[in-house]
Design a protein around this motif. Sequence first.
Motif, PDB file in Angstrom:
ATOM      1  N   SER A  82       1.537  13.367   1.086  1.00 10.95           N
ATOM      2  CA  SER A  82       2.930  13.212   1.337  1.00 10.95           C
ATOM      3  C   SER A  82       4.007  13.391   2.346  1.00 10.95           C
ATOM      4  CB  SER A  82       3.645  14.825   0.327  1.00 10.95           C
ATOM      5  OG  SER A  82       2.793  14.184  -1.182  1.00 10.95           O
ATOM      6  N   LYS A 118       3.804   5.967  -5.305  1.00  9.83           N
ATOM      7  CA  LYS A 118       4.375   5.515  -7.077  1.00  9.83           C
ATOM      8  C   LYS A 118       3.628   6.547  -7.715  1.00  9.83           C
ATOM      9  CE  LYS A 118       5.088   3.208 -10.884  1.00  9.83           C
ATOM     10  NZ  LYS A 118       5.162   4.677 -11.857  1.00  9.83           N
ATOM     11  N   LYS A 119       2.309   6.490  -6.612  1.00 12.13           N
ATOM     12  CA  LYS A 119       1.366   7.597  -7.386  1.00 12.13           C
ATOM     13  C   LYS A 119       1.260   8.849  -6.772  1.00 12.13           C
ATOM     14  CE  LYS A 119      -4.014   8.214  -6.142  1.00 12.13           C
ATOM     15  NZ  LYS A 119      -4.966   7.880  -5.578  1.00 12.13           N
ATOM     16  N   ILE A 120       2.158   9.423  -6.489  1.00 12.85           N
ATOM     17  CA  ILE A 120       2.150  10.661  -5.263  1.00 12.85           C
ATOM     18  C   ILE A 120       3.171  11.394  -6.494  1.00 12.85           C
ATOM     19  CG2 ILE A 120       3.630  12.268  -4.092  1.00 12.85           C
ATOM     20  CD1 ILE A 120       1.507  10.945  -1.765  1.00 12.85           C
ATOM     21  N   ASP A 170       4.689  10.349  -9.318  1.00 18.96           N
ATOM     22  CA  ASP A 170       4.235  10.283 -10.923  1.00 18.96           C
ATOM     23  C   ASP A 170       2.925  11.557 -11.010  1.00 18.96           C
ATOM     24  OD1 ASP A 170       4.806   7.754 -11.891  1.00 18.96           O
ATOM     25  OD2 ASP A 170       3.160   6.356 -11.547  1.00 18.96           O
ATOM     26  N   LYS A 171       2.346  11.709  -9.964  1.00 19.13           N
ATOM     27  CA  LYS A 171       1.390  13.047 -10.138  1.00 19.13           C
ATOM     28  C   LYS A 171       2.741  14.108 -10.141  1.00 19.13           C
ATOM     29  CE  LYS A 171      -2.825  14.826  -7.846  1.00 19.13           C
ATOM     30  NZ  LYS A 171      -3.608  15.004  -7.291  1.00 19.13           N
ATOM     31  N   GLU A 205       0.849  -1.015   0.391  1.00 17.41           N
ATOM     32  CA  GLU A 205       0.247   0.374   0.351  1.00 17.41           C
ATOM     33  C   GLU A 205       0.976   1.365   0.252  1.00 17.41           C
ATOM     34  OE1 GLU A 205      -3.473   2.540   2.994  1.00 17.41           O
ATOM     35  OE2 GLU A 205      -2.985   0.227   2.952  1.00 17.41           O
ATOM     36  N   ASP A 210      -2.300  16.772  -1.794  1.00 20.02           N
ATOM     37  CA  ASP A 210      -1.473  16.142  -2.220  1.00 20.02           C
ATOM     38  C   ASP A 210      -0.231  15.902  -1.433  1.00 20.02           C
ATOM     39  OD1 ASP A 210      -2.347  14.731  -4.745  1.00 20.02           O
ATOM     40  OD2 ASP A 210      -1.643  16.290  -5.978  1.00 20.02           O
ATOM     41  N   LYS A 245       2.588   1.852  -3.048  1.00 22.55           N
ATOM     42  CA  LYS A 245       1.130   2.283  -4.388  1.00 22.55           C
ATOM     43  C   LYS A 245       1.005   3.937  -4.329  1.00 22.55           C
ATOM     44  CE  LYS A 245      -0.979  -1.730  -5.112  1.00 22.55           C
ATOM     45  NZ  LYS A 245      -2.150  -3.070  -4.951  1.00 22.55           N
ATOM     46  N   GLU A 246       1.757   4.213  -3.037  1.00 25.17           N
ATOM     47  CA  GLU A 246       0.982   5.564  -2.833  1.00 25.17           C
ATOM     48  C   GLU A 246       2.043   6.562  -2.994  1.00 25.17           C
ATOM     49  OE1 GLU A 246      -1.403   8.698  -1.358  1.00 25.17           O
ATOM     50  OE2 GLU A 246      -2.087   6.837  -1.778  1.00 25.17           O
TER      51      GLU A 246
END
Length: 70
Positions: A59, A32-34, A36-37, A26, A55, A29-30
């Motif tokens: 973070s 990677k998501k941040i 990427d954003k 988890e 965001d 994934k979080e």
Amino acid sequence: DKLDLPKAGLSSAELALHLNNKTDEETSKELKKILDKCETISYAPNTTPQGLHNDVDRSKELIKKIGKLL
């Protein structure tokens, strides 16, 4: 510092790869998501001030969580 990785030239993919072995799925994934954003926003900013604030808050929490795991 805790991962003994160079500070200069470190890509988000390299960071995610190194942390993937030290954190739960988890958290990975979080992260990677941040990341990427962040990369998307740096080239095509398309977000509201409130979205950016959310965001940043996410973070901060993720950084604290990763710090505890390392």
